[in-house]
Structure formats: C-alpha cells, structure tokens
Design an enzyme around this catalytic site. Structure first.
Site, short mmCIF file in Angstrom:
data_model
loop_
_atom_site.label_atom_id
_atom_site.label_comp_id
_atom_site.label_asym_id
_atom_site.label_seq_id
_atom_site.Cartn_x
_atom_site.Cartn_y
_atom_site.Cartn_z
N GLY A 129 30.13 35.50 37.77
CA GLY A 129 29.01 36.42 37.97
C GLY A 129 29.42 37.62 38.80
O GLY A 129 30.45 37.60 39.49
N SER B 241 27.25 30.45 43.83
CA SER B 241 28.35 30.99 44.63
C SER B 241 27.79 31.45 45.96
O SER B 241 26.91 32.33 46.00
CB SER B 241 29.00 32.16 43.89
OG SER B 241 29.95 32.79 44.72
N LYS C 25 34.53 36.81 33.11
CA LYS C 25 33.42 37.72 33.39
C LYS C 25 33.42 38.77 32.29
O LYS C 25 34.47 39.38 32.03
CB LYS C 25 33.58 38.39 34.75
CG LYS C 25 33.43 37.42 35.91
CD LYS C 25 33.46 38.13 37.25
CE LYS C 25 33.47 37.12 38.37
NZ LYS C 25 33.62 37.77 39.69
N LYS D 138 33.05 30.80 49.43
CA LYS D 138 34.07 31.82 49.63
C LYS D 138 34.91 31.42 50.84
O LYS D 138 34.36 31.00 51.86
CB LYS D 138 33.41 33.18 49.88
CG LYS D 138 32.62 33.69 48.68
CD LYS D 138 33.53 34.21 47.60
CE LYS D 138 32.72 34.79 46.44
NZ LYS D 138 33.61 35.31 45.37
N ASP E 230 40.50 34.56 38.33
CA ASP E 230 39.36 35.47 38.17
C ASP E 230 39.94 36.89 38.04
O ASP E 230 40.21 37.37 36.93
CB ASP E 230 38.43 35.30 39.38
CG ASP E 230 37.28 36.30 39.44
OD1 ASP E 230 37.24 37.23 38.62
OD2 ASP E 230 36.40 36.17 40.32
N ASP F 94 36.62 29.95 46.50
CA ASP F 94 37.07 31.22 45.92
C ASP F 94 37.62 32.10 47.05
O ASP F 94 36.91 32.40 48.01
CB ASP F 94 35.89 31.93 45.24
CG ASP F 94 36.29 33.21 44.51
OD1 ASP F 94 37.48 33.58 44.55
OD2 ASP F 94 35.40 33.84 43.92
N LYS G 25 30.08 26.78 44.95
CA LYS G 25 31.30 27.56 45.19
C LYS G 25 31.18 28.22 46.56
O LYS G 25 30.16 28.84 46.86
CB LYS G 25 31.45 28.61 44.09
CG LYS G 25 32.55 29.63 44.32
CD LYS G 25 32.84 30.38 43.04
CE LYS G 25 32.86 31.88 43.25
NZ LYS G 25 33.09 32.60 41.99
N GLU H 126 39.84 29.26 43.36
CA GLU H 126 39.76 30.46 42.53
C GLU H 126 40.52 31.60 43.19
O GLU H 126 40.32 31.89 44.37
CB GLU H 126 38.27 30.81 42.35
CG GLU H 126 38.00 32.00 41.44
CD GLU H 126 36.50 32.20 41.21
OE1 GLU H 126 35.72 31.25 41.36
OE2 GLU H 126 36.12 33.34 40.89
O1 OSB Z 1 34.77 36.54 42.97
O2 OSB Z 1 33.44 35.59 41.63
C1 OSB Z 1 33.65 36.46 42.46
C2 OSB Z 1 30.45 38.29 43.36
C3 OSB Z 1 30.90 39.58 43.34
C4 OSB Z 1 32.21 39.84 43.05
C5 OSB Z 1 33.10 38.80 42.81
C6 OSB Z 1 32.66 37.49 42.82
C7 OSB Z 1 31.30 37.23 43.12
C8 OSB Z 1 30.75 35.91 43.21
C9 OSB Z 1 29.25 35.75 43.04
O3 OSB Z 1 31.38 34.93 43.50
C10 OSB Z 1 28.85 35.55 41.63
C11 OSB Z 1 27.35 35.69 41.44
O4 OSB Z 1 26.59 34.96 42.08
O5 OSB Z 1 26.95 36.54 40.63
MG MG Z 2 35.98 35.04 42.09
#
Ligand code: OSB
Ligand code: MG
Length: 369
Positions: free
Chosen positions: A291, A136, A263, A164, A239, A189, A162, A214
């Site tokens: 994560g 991500s 999660k 953002k 999520d 995401d 992934k 997402e």
């Molecule tokens: O939206 O999935 C998410 C990290 C922190 C809070 C929310 C998210 C995320 C990530 C990173 O997308 C996930 C990771 O690398 O641990």
């Molecule tokens: Mg997410």
C-alpha cells in the site's frame, strides 16, 4: 476504446495519524485523481501514489504532474487503445516514472471494465470474492504505544501485523512485541535502513518467528539481498527494489528474496502487476499487495488486484477509516473479521463521493483527447 477527455485533479488529504518510517513522517497526502472519460459518459478513475518527498522511490507529486501532462497524455492523445494492457507498451518510450504511468493506466483499466460492464477484479482475472486484510503500523514513540496499536488492530480482526523497524528500533522492540503476541503473524519492514555490514545484527531477527523481513537493504539492490538471504532463516520480501517483472525474475534467479510485495504504482500499472503475479504463480513465489496510504480510488485498485489467486498472503490494504476521517469513495472500504468484501459492481466497484472529492480538491485541469 474511445477516449474523449482526461481530467487531472489535485487533492490534499490529511491522515488521521502521521505515518512514520525509517525515513520520516507523512501526514498530508497530496496526490492526483485521474478521470478517463469516453463519449458515452463512462468515467474510469486512477490515483497517483508518489509522495511530495522522494524518500520511498525517486518520484514525487511534482514529477508525476510533469510526466503525466507533458508526456503521457500526449501519447494517449495520438494513440488508439483497444485494451488497457496496451498502455504499458505505449508508455515504454518514457523511462521509469512508474507511478505517473500507473495513475493513468489505472483509470483506463477502470474505464474498460465499466464499458464491459464487469468488475475490475474480473477484468484482471481475479478469482476471490473477498481478500484478507493486514495492517502496516508506522514507528511509534514508544514500544508501549506500538503494543497498544497492535492490540487495537487485532481486535479489529486484521490477519497480520506489519511493523516498521530501523537500526535503533528493531531487536528490542520486536522482543517485547513478540513476548506480548506470541502467536500473531508479524512481519517487519525496514524501508532500506540497513547495509550488509549489519548482517550479524539482522540475524538476530531470526529469533522472532517473523513471516518475513521487507526491504532490509538498499532501495536499488538485489545482489546484497541475495547474500543476506543466504544467511537468514527469515524470508526476505522485496518492495522498493522491484519495478517490473524483469526485476522479479532477476531477484528470483539470484535468490534475493522469497516473497514479493507488489505495488501497482511502483511497477507502472495493473498490467505489469498482473505479469508479476503470473511469474510468481509459475515459480511458486508468494506475493501480496502493498500500500501507499491510498485514498479510496487507489485502495479499490489494490482490492481488485488482490483477488488474483497467487496473492496468498494478507496485504497492506486496510479500512478507509484507518487512514481518513472521510474517504472519497462510497461506500468506504471496510474490513470485517480481517476480510474485505470485493464489490461486484462494474469497474472499481465504488462510487466517487463527489462532495468529499470536491472538498479535498486544490485544482482541476481538463485535457480533451
Ligand atoms: O514500505 O510498504 C511501505 C507506506 C508508504 C510508503 C511505503 C510503505 C508504506 C506502508 C503502508 O507500509 C502501507 C499502507 O498502509 O498503505
Ligand atoms: Mg515496504
């Protein structure tokens, strides 16, 4: 399962690079490591995942401490546990606060697996000896910087990327990224950055052959997501909206999404995560493990969960070195050719690096049981 002590340890670790989402930036990760000890000197470990600011869900590091100390530990103290899957029920009188619950429940699952002398993955019913790793990537200062980061991730073998996105960094960014990487499995995401008013804009994302989008809409919505999904070809993955198997059932019945990001912290622990997995398996919904920028203990729990058979898509669990100069487990989590080997030692399967954990510790508090 006799418990004779719970240790609550507060850590602070600095991420190598700040992680930027549609809400803001995280660089210092503050969290708790929970240690559940039995009289035979077995120790199970759990990790809390709430951030210092409630941008993702409502929980924070401070609310976790309050709930753990003032409610969850007293419940454990006055209960007898035979199996970790009883903990969810024991904690049910305390509403939500799922990340606080999951931190404790995870430590009890690890302790249970160690007492049984089996890997946590096996205790959960996992079937796979390795898991596929995705990555991500946070919002970058420029599309060029993003493309460079994607190139590095693909060289390291990650099986899906992934990205953002947010309203002023989406279509144009994805257009450039897709042109550079025509065949790479890519998903986006939004961390709830849009509303249904953006529907025409979001439909443009259908041009980029994304695996999924997402959480495009509000963190607490499943109704508008169903309306949006009806207009999008790209599958929606939820999520933030999913806190329990009941939420998954409702999202499934409404058609709010086609894919679930599980999660452990957000759903209150491994037992509920497993229930969600089982529901998805029965209803042929794809599921993957998200994560929370975890340190090694939380990462190890994610790996164990991801061995369950319906985790058919690569998750966000990447190498320790992607986040930390030094992790708190030995060995660290390593991705090779996009795959993480699941340890076969009892429990989470990684040892605590005592020296490293000490160096990140702010304070320790012990609770006799
Ligand atoms: O939206 O999935 C998410 C990290 C922190 C809070 C929310 C998210 C995320 C990530 C990173 O997308 C996930 C990771 O690398 O641990
Ligand atoms: Mg997410």
């Amino acid at each position: 399962m006799p418990l004779n002590k719970i240790v609550l340890r507060k850590l602070k670790m600095r991420l190598k690079d700040p992680f930027v989402t549609s809400f803001g930036k995280t660089q210092d990760k503050e969290f708790f490591i929970i240690e559940a000890k039995d009289p035979d000197s077995n120790a199970g470990y759990g990790e809390s995942v709430a951030f210092t600011v409630p941008w993702y869900t409502e929980e924070t590091v401070k609310t976790s401490k309050h709930i753990i100390e003032d409610f969850l530990i007293p419940i454990l103290k006055s209960s007898i546990i035979h199996h970790p899957n009883e903990v969810t029920e024991l904690f049910r009188p305390i509403k939500r606060n799922n990340m606080a619950k999951a931190a404790i429940e995870g430590a009890i699952w690890d302790l249970y697996a160690k007492r049984e002398n089996i890997p946590l993955a096996e205790a959960l019913g996992g079937e796979n000896g390795s898991i596929d790793a995705g990555i991500s990537i946070g919002i970058k200062p420029s599309t060029q910087a993003l493309i460079h980061t994607i190139e590095k991730a693909l060289e390291e073998g990650y099986k899906r990327i992934k990205l953002k996105i947010k309203p002023d960094a989406d279509v144009e960014v994805l257009k450039e990224v897709r042109a550079h990487f025509p065949d790479t499995p890519i998903m986006a995401d939004a961390n709830s950055a849009y509303t249904l008013e953006d529907i025409d804009h979001l439909k443009k994302l259908d041009d980029f052959n994304l695996m999924m989008i997402e959480q495009p809409l509000a963190h607490d919505d499943i109704v508008d997501h169903a309306k949006l999904q009806a207009h999008l070809n790209t599958p929606i993955c939820l999520d933030e909206s999913i806190h329990s198997v009941e939420d998954v059932r409702k999202a499934y019945e409404l058609g709010s999404c086609k894919i679930i990001n599980v999660k452990i912290g957000r759903v209150g622990g491994l037992t509920e995560a497993k229930r969600i997995h089982d529901f998805c398996r029965e209803h042929e919904m794809e599921v993957w493990c998200g994560g929370m920028l975890e340190a090694g203990v939380g990462r190890a729990h994610n790996i164990a969960l991801s061995t369950l058979p319906q985790f058919v898509l690569p998750g966000d669990t990447s190498s320790s070195s992607r986040y930390w100069e030094k992790d708190i487990i030995m060995p660290e989590v390593v991705t090779k050719h996009g795959v993480i080997e699941v340890p076969d030692k009892p429990g989470i399967g990684y040892d605590i690096d005592e020296e490293a954990i000490e160096s990140f510790t702010e304070w320790v508090k012990e609770f006799p049981m």
